[in-house]
Design an enzyme around this catalytic site. Structure first.
Site: not given
Ligand code: PLP
Length: 499
Positions: A112
């Protein structure tokens, strides 16, 4: 380049307006009116650039109301010195044509950061362009990763404040510690008695509360949102797929035009949607492989065309993918329906009313050409962590392991001839108990820092500095509030007295 709403094609907005406001008033998501092209010549040129220049090149096609100079400022602010080294999103060869795209070298050790380091820069400039002068208050409800990444992204960004609510018993020990020790003068963190849904519901209620909006307005402040449906979070994610392709060309793994497959561990469908947009721009991607955990609503949807959230919710060891409503899927079905906002609105109304919708044959056919989907449970996820560690010496986190497992399933059917980019979304240290459970179960303990050391002993890889460094950090936020008192808490944290 203008933006429109997935639920109403008559909407027209600039990129800055879409980013500043987050969601269209009709409840739809902002999407570009057309997907810009990336020519082979541009891709060749991108291969010679560093990550930041690649980002400016790609973002410039989408954010046309930003000057190139502004984009350089944003991108430098986001990625310079914050992701370990020059290589913001490194690609690691783990044999058998598998290339792991590590997206977690940022300050909070989850992918993120790739978007949330950039969003504050885009958002503050967007607000200046559209509704100048106001101080922006970001409210976030988090189940763990988003809250911390947003705090780090917005900390001490002039013109912004950020308040994060997390469920008191819903986040891991390390995630909690990351948040309660958060530094910065414009940040606030509060635990909520309740679960993630209670926190989320409370935040949504505050966003639509006229009284508190008026109170903020008096103080020249306004709410905004940093959640994953904001276009300012999606656009930065397109960059790293293009960057990974460029890196594979530079390494001599592929030549210009060769197809690669992409595997993404998926929750809210943002990350894999970015790969879809990259493909649509012209990046030579073959299959998009969507990997889910036991919450396999997307696996079923991509295989059958029926989205049905009426099912049991599972709490898994890959909690960032524990989701039953994948918001960003709306953008995909909008695109695949030929930008038919009427049909999309019908499906979304049906989802809201019954928890279910079924797309038409034309959309199902397109999905079948583009995607392959699979899922795996916790036991298989841990087995994959162990296998890949034992055979390749590569330690993956639980989310990345879901992707590795589902890719393995894919190769049983289609072989492993195509070089494949596997998105790695978190450092294994962020989910140390489950990762230790897979590779050295006898070393699991009650102390989160002992587990970091244990993982270090087993793997020989040092814990990322932002996690190891939490140990001596002062706890700044011990506040816990009732779900019903969130509004008062927000006003209090902003030092605004209710009048
Ligand atoms: C948010 C997240 C995801 C999922 O990603 P999306 O874009 O919501 O599909 C997968 N792995 C981790 C570690 C995350 O923080």
């Amino acid at each position: 380049m203008n933006y429109t709403s997935t639920r109403d094609n008559s909407v027209k907005a600039s990129a800055a307006y879409a980013i500043a406001t987050g969601i269209s008033p009709d409840g739809g998501l902002y999407v570009p009116e057309s997907i810009p092209a990336l020519t082979p010549d541009e891709l060749m040129a991108a291969a010679k650039e560093n990550y930041r220049d690649r980002a400016v090149r790609v973002l410039g096609k989408y954010l046309t109301d930003f000057t190139e100079e502004e984009l350089h400022e944003c991108v430098n602010g986001a990625y310079t010195g914050k992701f370990g080294g020059e290589d913001v999103a490194p690609v690691v060869d783990i044999a058998n044509n598998r290339f792991v795209l590590e997206l977690w070298h940022g300050p909070t050790c989850a992918f993120k950061d790739m978007a949330l380091q950039l969003l504050p820069h885009l958002l503050t400039r967007s607000v200046k362009k559209t509704c100048d002068g106001k101080e922006i208050v970001i409210l976030v409800a988090t189940s763990g990763d988003t809250g911390k990444a947003a705090l780090e992204g917005f900390r001490d960004v002039p013109g912004t404040r950020i308040i994060v609510f997390y469920p008191v018993e819903g986040v891991s020990a390390i995630q909690k510690r990351q948040m309660v020790t958060q530094e910065g003068e414009n940040v606030g963190v509060c635990a909520i008695k309740g679960n993630f849904d209670d926190a989320q519901t409370g935040v949504k209620r505050i966003f639509t509360d006229a009284e508190i909006a008026a109170e903020l307005d008096k103080h020249n402040m306004a709410f905004s949102s940093a959640n994953s449906i904001n276009w300012g979070r999606l656009a930065p994610q397109i960059v790293y797929y293009i960057s990974a392709y460029a890196d594979l060309m530079n390494k001599g793994v592929i030549r210009m035009g060769d197809k690669v497959n992409v595997v993404v561990p998926t929750g809210n469908f943002g990350n894999i949607l970015a790969a879809y947009y990259a493909k649509k721009m012209g990046l030579p991607i073959g299959k998009l492989v969507c990997a889910s955990n036991a919450n396999n609503v997307l696996t079923d949807f991509l295989r059958t065309g029926v989205y049905d959230r009426n099912r049991q919710f599972h709490t898994t060891i890959s909690p960032s993918m524990d989701i039953l409503i994948s918001s960003n899927l709306e953008r995909l079905i909008y695109d695949l329906s030929g930008c038919d906002s009427k049909r999309v609105k019908g499906w979304m109304d049906s989802l809201a009313a019954t928890g279910r919708y079924e797309v038409d044959e034309d959309v199902k056919a397109r999905i079948g050409e583009l995607f392959w989907a699979g899922c795996c449970d916790d036991a298989s996820t841990q087995a994959t962590i162990r296998e890949v560690f034992e055979s390749e010496g590569y330690l993956s986190d639980t989310h990345t392991a879901v992707a590795l497992n589902v890719y393995e399933q894919y190769t049983k059917e289609f072989g492993a001839d195509v070089p494949t980019i596997i998105a790695s979304t978190a450092s294994p240290y962020k989910f140390a108990p489950a990762v230790l459970g897979a590779v050295a179960a006898d070393k699991i303990s009650d102390d989160e820092f002992d587990m970091l050391s244990a993982l270090n002993e087993v793997s020989g890889v040092a814990a990322p500095a932002p996690l190891a460094g939490l140990k001596g950090k002062k706890i700044r936020f011990e506040r816990v509030c009732d779900g019903s008192k969130m509004k008062e808490t927000v006003l209090d944290m902003l030092h605004i007295k209710e009048s």
